[in-house]
Write a protein that holds these residues in place. Structure first.
Motif, PDB file in Angstrom:
ATOM      1  N   TYR A  11       0.963  -1.279  -0.047  1.00  0.00           N
ATOM      2  CA  TYR A  11      -0.003  -0.133  -0.083  1.00  0.00           C
ATOM      3  C   TYR A  11       0.732   1.387   0.115  1.00  0.00           C
ATOM      4  O   TYR A  11       1.831   1.323   0.869  1.00  0.00           O
ATOM      5  N   VAL A  12       0.526   2.254  -0.940  1.00  0.00           N
ATOM      6  CA  VAL A  12       1.446   3.548  -0.934  1.00  0.00           C
ATOM      7  C   VAL A  12       0.507   4.462  -0.521  1.00  0.00           C
ATOM      8  O   VAL A  12      -0.507   4.647  -1.291  1.00  0.00           O
ATOM      9  N   VAL A  13       0.770   5.170   0.405  1.00  0.00           N
ATOM     10  CA  VAL A  13       0.057   6.288   0.990  1.00  0.00           C
ATOM     11  C   VAL A  13      -0.036   7.439  -0.165  1.00  0.00           C
ATOM     12  O   VAL A  13       1.334   7.788  -0.417  1.00  0.00           O
ATOM     13  N   PRO A  14      -0.999   8.130  -0.419  1.00  0.00           N
ATOM     14  CA  PRO A  14      -0.923   9.050  -1.276  1.00  0.00           C
ATOM     15  C   PRO A  14      -0.063  10.239  -1.056  1.00  0.00           C
ATOM     16  O   PRO A  14       0.100  10.549   0.037  1.00  0.00           O
ATOM     17  N   VAL A  15       0.854  10.798  -1.887  1.00  0.00           N
ATOM     18  CA  VAL A  15       1.615  11.868  -1.593  1.00  0.00           C
ATOM     19  C   VAL A  15       0.990  13.168  -0.866  1.00  0.00           C
ATOM     20  O   VAL A  15       1.758  13.488   0.107  1.00  0.00           O
ATOM     21  N   GLU A  16      -0.237  13.520  -1.143  1.00  0.00           N
ATOM     22  CA  GLU A  16      -0.773  14.673  -0.423  1.00  0.00           C
ATOM     23  C   GLU A  16      -0.778  14.393   1.038  1.00  0.00           C
ATOM     24  O   GLU A  16      -0.876  15.057   1.872  1.00  0.00           O
ATOM     25  N   ASP A  19       2.472  15.577   3.623  1.00  0.00           N
ATOM     26  CA  ASP A  19       2.613  16.787   3.530  1.00  0.00           C
ATOM     27  C   ASP A  19       2.756  17.059   5.138  1.00  0.00           C
ATOM     28  O   ASP A  19       2.630  16.454   6.018  1.00  0.00           O
ATOM     29  N   TYR A  20       3.176  18.395   5.339  1.00  0.00           N
ATOM     30  CA  TYR A  20       3.311  19.091   6.710  1.00  0.00           C
ATOM     31  C   TYR A  20       1.914  19.851   7.197  1.00  0.00           C
ATOM     32  O   TYR A  20       1.122  20.140   6.131  1.00  0.00           O
ATOM     33  N   GLU A  35       2.916  11.121   9.970  1.00  0.00           N
ATOM     34  CA  GLU A  35       3.627   9.951  10.474  1.00  0.00           C
ATOM     35  C   GLU A  35       4.418   9.155   9.278  1.00  0.00           C
ATOM     36  O   GLU A  35       5.095   8.411   9.597  1.00  0.00           O
ATOM     37  N   GLN A  36       3.798   9.517   8.238  1.00  0.00           N
ATOM     38  CA  GLN A  36       4.419   8.532   6.980  1.00  0.00           C
ATOM     39  C   GLN A  36       5.415   9.338   6.467  1.00  0.00           C
ATOM     40  O   GLN A  36       6.484   8.819   5.625  1.00  0.00           O
ATOM     41  N   TRP A  37       6.074  10.485   6.894  1.00  0.00           N
ATOM     42  CA  TRP A  37       7.510  11.363   6.334  1.00  0.00           C
ATOM     43  C   TRP A  37       8.431  10.471   6.972  1.00  0.00           C
ATOM     44  O   TRP A  37       8.381  10.490   8.237  1.00  0.00           O
ATOM     45  N   ASP A  38       9.322  10.331   6.141  1.00  0.00           N
ATOM     46  CA  ASP A  38      10.545   9.641   6.452  1.00  0.00           C
ATOM     47  C   ASP A  38      11.495  10.293   7.327  1.00  0.00           C
ATOM     48  O   ASP A  38      11.885  11.566   6.718  1.00  0.00           O
ATOM     49  N   LYS A 123       9.692  23.839   5.939  1.00  0.00           N
ATOM     50  CA  LYS A 123       8.451  22.869   5.641  1.00  0.00           C
ATOM     51  C   LYS A 123       8.438  21.760   4.298  1.00  0.00           C
ATOM     52  O   LYS A 123       7.601  21.100   4.012  1.00  0.00           O
ATOM     53  N   LYS A 124       9.763  21.788   3.906  1.00  0.00           N
ATOM     54  CA  LYS A 124       9.998  20.719   2.753  1.00  0.00           C
ATOM     55  C   LYS A 124      10.642  19.560   3.241  1.00  0.00           C
ATOM     56  O   LYS A 124      10.415  18.503   2.726  1.00  0.00           O
TER      57      LYS A 124
END
Length: 198
Positions: A11-16, A19-20, A35-38, A123-124
């Motif tokens: 399962y791949v979490v949508p990119v949106e 975000d922050y 929480e999905q942010w590496d 923010k990036k």
């Protein structure tokens, strides 16, 4: 009897949703990461990640403001031209990353950056640096127990960005191509195209 084969796919979490969220309070401004942010770091006894809410961040800031003077009592890497971190709290931009540990506690890692040239970078992605002393530091807050700990202030020297470790891309498995029906004999020897009908 009909049989179906299940195709496994990560399962791949949508990119949106990676975000922050920009957060702001009376004495703070920063960015909370999903929480999905590496991230390239962990906390002790980590069990997972979670996305800190605005209420979590407000509580973390309240605990930091209340306890930072004691936690920073030795003023490590904060002499001379380097600011004493607990005397300039309003000047720092923040980054917030949420973790959970094996006992179910929620821990917020807070990164503090006092550098206007990095305003767009905050923010990036998570900004980690070497050097710069009291202009760059981070701390952990256990929201469940109220503990503020793990203060790390950068050492002296020229500011240098720590490059992120390259994370492997998400693997997406592709379904196997089904074998066309009637193309194999029972012995496993393929038919000629002319022999392919029984």
């Amino acid at each position: 009897m009909l049989c179906g084969t299940a195709q496994a796919q990560d399962y791949v979490v949508p990119v949106e949703t990676w975000d922050y969220a920009e957060v702001q309070g009376i004495n703070y401004h920063g960015y909370a990461f999903h929480e999905q942010w590496d991230v390239d770091f962990t906390v002790e006894n980590q069990d997972g990640r979670y996305t800190p809410t605005e209420e979590d961040i407000a509580e973390a800031e309240r605990l930091i403001q209340k306890r930072i003077a004691y936690v920073n009592r030795f003023h490590e890497n904060q002499e001379g031209d380097c600011p004493v971190v607990d005397e300039h709290m309003r000047k720092y931009e923040r980054q917030y990353v949420g973790f959970t540990d094996i006992t179910g506690c929620h821990i917020v890692w807070v990164n503090f950056v006092w550098d206007e040239s990095m305003a767009d970078s905050l923010k990036k992605d998570i900004v980690l640096t070497e050097g710069g002393c009291g202009h760059y530091w981070h701390i952990k807050v256990n929201l469940t127990t109220g503990k503020v700990y793990g203060l790390e202030v950068n050492g002296y020297g020229t500011v240098k960005m720590i490059p992120r470790q390259k994370k492997p891309a998400h693997r997406i498995s592709r379904p196997r191509r089904p074998q066309p029906a009637g193309k194999l004999r029972k012995t496993g020897i393929p038919h000629n195209p002319e022999e392919a009908h029984f």
